[in-house]
Design a protein around this motif. Sequence first.
Motif, PDB file in Angstrom:
ATOM      1  N   ASP A  47       0.828  -1.208   0.000  1.00 51.87           N
ATOM      2  CA  ASP A  47       0.000   0.000   0.000  1.00 51.87           C
ATOM      3  C   ASP A  47       0.863   1.259   0.000  1.00 51.87           C
ATOM      4  OD1 ASP A  47      -2.265  -1.574   0.019  1.00 51.87           O
ATOM      5  OD2 ASP A  47      -2.647  -1.316   2.173  1.00 51.87           O
ATOM      6  N   LYS A  50       2.239   1.797  -3.445  1.00 52.88           N
ATOM      7  CA  LYS A  50       1.171   2.277  -4.333  1.00 52.88           C
ATOM      8  C   LYS A  50       0.888   3.761  -4.081  1.00 52.88           C
ATOM      9  CE  LYS A  50      -3.654   1.438  -5.479  1.00 52.88           C
ATOM     10  NZ  LYS A  50      -4.854   0.674  -5.155  1.00 52.88           N
ATOM     11  N   ASN A  51       0.780   4.146  -2.802  1.00 53.03           N
ATOM     12  CA  ASN A  51       0.505   5.551  -2.468  1.00 53.03           C
ATOM     13  C   ASN A  51       1.640   6.473  -2.912  1.00 53.03           C
ATOM     14  OD1 ASN A  51      -1.946   4.929  -1.285  1.00 53.03           O
ATOM     15  ND2 ASN A  51      -1.093   4.729   0.762  1.00 53.03           N
ATOM     16  N   ARG A  53       3.792   5.944  -5.330  1.00 51.94           N
ATOM     17  CA  ARG A  53       3.781   6.033  -6.803  1.00 51.94           C
ATOM     18  C   ARG A  53       2.772   7.076  -7.258  1.00 51.94           C
ATOM     19  NH1 ARG A  53       4.115  -0.367  -8.275  1.00 51.94           N
ATOM     20  NH2 ARG A  53       6.375  -0.486  -8.360  1.00 51.94           N
ATOM     21  N   GLU A  54       1.601   7.068  -6.630  1.00 50.84           N
ATOM     22  CA  GLU A  54       0.557   8.023  -6.993  1.00 50.84           C
ATOM     23  C   GLU A  54       1.005   9.462  -6.716  1.00 50.84           C
ATOM     24  OE1 GLU A  54      -2.327   7.527  -8.651  1.00 50.84           O
ATOM     25  OE2 GLU A  54      -1.539   5.487  -8.859  1.00 50.84           O
TER      26      GLU A  54
END
Length: 156
Positions: A47, A50-51, A53-54
């Motif tokens: 997670d 992913k965060n 990367r965003e």
Amino acid sequence: MRTLIKLALLIIVGVLVYNYFLGTEQEKATSEKVFRQVKEVGRSIGDLIKNEREKFKDGKYDEAFDKLGEAYEKLKGKVDDGDNREEKEMLEKLEKQKEDLQQEKKKLEDELSKENPDEEVVKRSPSFEEELQKLMDETSSLLDRVMRREKKEEKE
């Protein structure tokens, strides 16, 4: 040292697997609990990746660096006009920190663009944000200081 750590991890995993299949009920329960926690940690790291990367894709940090660059340009004219050497040195230090953080940002972006990014690099991301915030606060402090000095000079 690395070999010793790997050996210790191998032994721990071996004991956990042994206890999970062949241990007492209490040992099985403990092993199962450890496996669940490891799974949660893995999910949390996923997670986090992913965060982060965003955040990089959305250009969150680009805007902050742009604002810092604009502030430094404004400060250069005001600091160069004055004869306050300390302010000039502070500005140079802040610009250097900005360059270093931009290089760190590039490393983070490169690592996060990989299929399997290095967890240690990803864990660095929150401290990167803290350092960027600190740089912005120090820049704001210098800007306030220069503005107060200019007002004082205008009154004299």
